[in-house]
Design a protein around this motif. Structure first.
Motif, PDB file in Angstrom:
ATOM      1  N   TYR A  82       0.890  -1.269  -0.058  1.00 23.33           N
ATOM      2  CA  TYR A  82      -0.242   0.027   0.240  1.00 23.33           C
ATOM      3  C   TYR A  82       0.958   1.182   0.169  1.00 23.33           C
ATOM      4  O   TYR A  82       0.871   2.146  -0.997  1.00 23.33           O
ATOM      5  CB  TYR A  82      -0.888  -0.015   1.262  1.00 23.33           C
ATOM      6  CG  TYR A  82      -1.817  -1.329   1.121  1.00 23.33           C
ATOM      7  CD1 TYR A  82      -2.955  -1.555   0.221  1.00 23.33           C
ATOM      8  CD2 TYR A  82      -1.261  -2.416   1.911  1.00 23.33           C
ATOM      9  CE1 TYR A  82      -3.534  -2.650   0.225  1.00 23.33           C
ATOM     10  CE2 TYR A  82      -2.056  -3.458   2.109  1.00 23.33           C
ATOM     11  CZ  TYR A  82      -3.128  -3.656   1.149  1.00 23.33           C
ATOM     12  OH  TYR A  82      -4.085  -4.787   1.075  1.00 23.33           O
ATOM     13  N   ALA A  83       1.971   1.472   0.970  1.00 20.99           N
ATOM     14  CA  ALA A  83       2.774   2.321   0.846  1.00 20.99           C
ATOM     15  C   ALA A  83       3.569   2.564  -0.171  1.00 20.99           C
ATOM     16  O   ALA A  83       3.786   3.622  -0.748  1.00 20.99           O
ATOM     17  CB  ALA A  83       3.688   2.449   2.095  1.00 20.99           C
ATOM     18  N   ARG A  84       3.978   1.562  -0.874  1.00 19.87           N
ATOM     19  CA  ARG A  84       5.029   1.276  -1.927  1.00 19.87           C
ATOM     20  C   ARG A  84       4.076   2.014  -3.334  1.00 19.87           C
ATOM     21  O   ARG A  84       4.358   2.935  -4.025  1.00 19.87           O
ATOM     22  CB  ARG A  84       5.319  -0.073  -2.537  1.00 19.87           C
ATOM     23  CG  ARG A  84       6.218  -0.720  -1.328  1.00 19.87           C
ATOM     24  CD  ARG A  84       7.371  -1.608  -2.062  1.00 19.87           C
ATOM     25  NE  ARG A  84       8.103  -2.236  -0.810  1.00 19.87           N
ATOM     26  CZ  ARG A  84       9.319  -1.614  -0.588  1.00 19.87           C
ATOM     27  NH1 ARG A  84       9.536  -0.379  -0.639  1.00 19.87           N
ATOM     28  NH2 ARG A  84       9.885  -2.349   0.434  1.00 19.87           N
ATOM     29  N   ASN A  85       2.910   1.444  -3.508  1.00 19.13           N
ATOM     30  CA  ASN A  85       1.873   2.111  -4.602  1.00 19.13           C
ATOM     31  C   ASN A  85       1.769   3.696  -4.136  1.00 19.13           C
ATOM     32  O   ASN A  85       1.545   4.354  -4.998  1.00 19.13           O
ATOM     33  CB  ASN A  85       0.793   1.512  -4.468  1.00 19.13           C
ATOM     34  CG  ASN A  85       1.045  -0.007  -5.510  1.00 19.13           C
ATOM     35  OD1 ASN A  85       2.268  -0.138  -6.080  1.00 19.13           O
ATOM     36  ND2 ASN A  85       0.169  -0.905  -5.391  1.00 19.13           N
ATOM     37  N   ALA A  86       1.341   4.152  -2.875  1.00 19.68           N
ATOM     38  CA  ALA A  86       1.099   5.397  -2.555  1.00 19.68           C
ATOM     39  C   ALA A  86       2.245   6.409  -3.054  1.00 19.68           C
ATOM     40  O   ALA A  86       2.100   7.579  -3.163  1.00 19.68           O
ATOM     41  CB  ALA A  86       0.792   5.538  -1.195  1.00 19.68           C
ATOM     42  N   CYS A  87       3.647   5.858  -3.001  1.00 23.52           N
ATOM     43  CA  CYS A  87       4.659   6.761  -3.066  1.00 23.52           C
ATOM     44  C   CYS A  87       4.490   7.694  -4.610  1.00 23.52           C
ATOM     45  O   CYS A  87       4.910   8.771  -4.468  1.00 23.52           O
ATOM     46  CB  CYS A  87       5.884   6.052  -3.319  1.00 23.52           C
ATOM     47  SG  CYS A  87       6.464   5.622  -1.700  1.00 23.52           S
ATOM     48  N   PHE A  88       4.027   6.790  -5.387  1.00 27.81           N
ATOM     49  CA  PHE A  88       3.795   7.473  -6.799  1.00 27.81           C
ATOM     50  C   PHE A  88       2.962   8.607  -6.832  1.00 27.81           C
ATOM     51  O   PHE A  88       3.141   9.708  -7.356  1.00 27.81           O
ATOM     52  CB  PHE A  88       3.234   6.626  -7.877  1.00 27.81           C
ATOM     53  CG  PHE A  88       4.305   5.459  -8.230  1.00 27.81           C
ATOM     54  CD1 PHE A  88       5.066   5.731  -9.089  1.00 27.81           C
ATOM     55  CD2 PHE A  88       4.490   4.190  -7.482  1.00 27.81           C
ATOM     56  CE1 PHE A  88       6.402   4.717  -9.366  1.00 27.81           C
ATOM     57  CE2 PHE A  88       5.287   3.409  -7.646  1.00 27.81           C
ATOM     58  CZ  PHE A  88       6.137   3.576  -8.623  1.00 27.81           C
ATOM     59  N   GLU A  89       1.693   8.591  -6.215  1.00 29.88           N
ATOM     60  CA  GLU A  89       0.836   9.765  -5.900  1.00 29.88           C
ATOM     61  C   GLU A  89       1.538  10.793  -5.114  1.00 29.88           C
ATOM     62  O   GLU A  89       1.096  12.031  -5.254  1.00 29.88           O
ATOM     63  CB  GLU A  89      -0.455   9.172  -5.512  1.00 29.88           C
ATOM     64  CG  GLU A  89      -1.403   8.290  -6.340  1.00 29.88           C
ATOM     65  CD  GLU A  89      -2.711   8.161  -5.759  1.00 29.88           C
ATOM     66  OE1 GLU A  89      -3.077   8.585  -4.764  1.00 29.88           O
ATOM     67  OE2 GLU A  89      -3.174   7.272  -6.482  1.00 29.88           O
ATOM     68  N   VAL A  90       1.894  10.598  -3.927  1.00 29.84           N
ATOM     69  CA  VAL A  90       2.418  11.190  -2.989  1.00 29.84           C
ATOM     70  C   VAL A  90       3.730  12.201  -3.669  1.00 29.84           C
ATOM     71  O   VAL A  90       3.795  13.356  -3.481  1.00 29.84           O
ATOM     72  CB  VAL A  90       2.800  10.799  -1.776  1.00 29.84           C
ATOM     73  CG1 VAL A  90       3.822  11.624  -0.889  1.00 29.84           C
ATOM     74  CG2 VAL A  90       1.900   9.886  -0.967  1.00 29.84           C
ATOM     75  N   ALA A  91       4.489  11.702  -4.491  1.00 28.06           N
ATOM     76  CA  ALA A  91       5.461  12.183  -5.188  1.00 28.06           C
ATOM     77  C   ALA A  91       4.860  13.243  -6.142  1.00 28.06           C
ATOM     78  O   ALA A  91       5.334  14.334  -6.300  1.00 28.06           O
ATOM     79  CB  ALA A  91       6.446  11.168  -6.027  1.00 28.06           C
ATOM     80  N   LYS A  92       4.104  12.884  -6.851  1.00 23.87           N
ATOM     81  CA  LYS A  92       3.207  14.135  -7.620  1.00 23.87           C
ATOM     82  C   LYS A  92       2.874  15.066  -6.716  1.00 23.87           C
ATOM     83  O   LYS A  92       2.993  16.400  -7.294  1.00 23.87           O
ATOM     84  CB  LYS A  92       2.301  13.409  -8.414  1.00 23.87           C
ATOM     85  CG  LYS A  92       2.551  12.519  -9.600  1.00 23.87           C
ATOM     86  CD  LYS A  92       1.127  11.797 -10.419  1.00 23.87           C
ATOM     87  CE  LYS A  92       1.750  10.629 -11.286  1.00 23.87           C
ATOM     88  NZ  LYS A  92       0.564  10.001 -11.781  1.00 23.87           N
ATOM     89  N   LYS A  93       2.136  14.730  -5.738  1.00 23.72           N
ATOM     90  CA  LYS A  93       1.328  15.783  -4.777  1.00 23.72           C
ATOM     91  C   LYS A  93       2.617  16.844  -4.190  1.00 23.72           C
ATOM     92  O   LYS A  93       2.289  17.884  -4.333  1.00 23.72           O
ATOM     93  CB  LYS A  93       0.774  15.005  -3.735  1.00 23.72           C
ATOM     94  CG  LYS A  93      -0.113  15.973  -2.785  1.00 23.72           C
ATOM     95  CD  LYS A  93      -0.800  15.108  -1.924  1.00 23.72           C
ATOM     96  CE  LYS A  93      -1.827  16.198  -0.805  1.00 23.72           C
ATOM     97  NZ  LYS A  93      -2.522  15.557   0.140  1.00 23.72           N
ATOM     98  N   ILE A  94       3.868  16.497  -4.013  1.00 23.20           N
ATOM     99  CA  ILE A  94       4.708  16.966  -3.253  1.00 23.20           C
ATOM    100  C   ILE A  94       5.715  17.677  -4.457  1.00 23.20           C
ATOM    101  O   ILE A  94       6.467  18.455  -4.133  1.00 23.20           O
ATOM    102  CB  ILE A  94       5.271  16.222  -2.135  1.00 23.20           C
ATOM    103  CG1 ILE A  94       6.292  15.160  -2.642  1.00 23.20           C
ATOM    104  CG2 ILE A  94       4.597  15.833  -1.093  1.00 23.20           C
ATOM    105  CD1 ILE A  94       7.145  14.688  -1.774  1.00 23.20           C
TER     106      ILE A  94
END
Length: 105
Positions: A82-94
């Motif tokens: 879950y965290a591994r996949n979330a990194c992609f969205e978080v990277a875009k967000k930040i």
């Protein structure tokens, strides 16, 4: 190494007192941006935020679980995926282009 387009994510859950990777990065002289990534189901959130002000980012674990096939028949979401996949969205967000995903230990 202050590259605004790169971040080191440290993926963790329930272990704010055992972020060995953060200590290791500091000992080795890493000076880039670090984000401690936790999910919104982590009961230790307040402790992470107290110990690491400005470094913690929280993602919606249930929400991210709906974006891929979990391959899980148990439904308890006790996996790092879950965290591994979330990194992609978080990277875009930040606003970063590149990142590395590190476990907390």
């Amino acid at each position: 190494m202050k590259n605004k387009d790169f971040v080191a994510f440290i993926l963790t859950h329930g272990r704010p007192d055992r972020l060995h990777t953060l200590r290791s990065l500091n000992r080795q002289g890493y000076t880039g941006r670090i984000v401690i990534l936790i999910d919104n189901e982590d009961k230790s959130r307040a402790e992470y935020e107290r110990r690491f002000p400005g470094m913690v980012h929280v993602f919606d674990k249930k929400g991210i679980s709906e974006t891929f096939d979990e391959g899980d028949n148990f439904g308890d979401r006790r996996a790092i995926i879950y965290a591994r996949n979330a990194c992609f969205e978080v990277a875009k967000k930040i606003g970063v282009k590149w990142f590395i995903e590190l476990d907390d230990d």
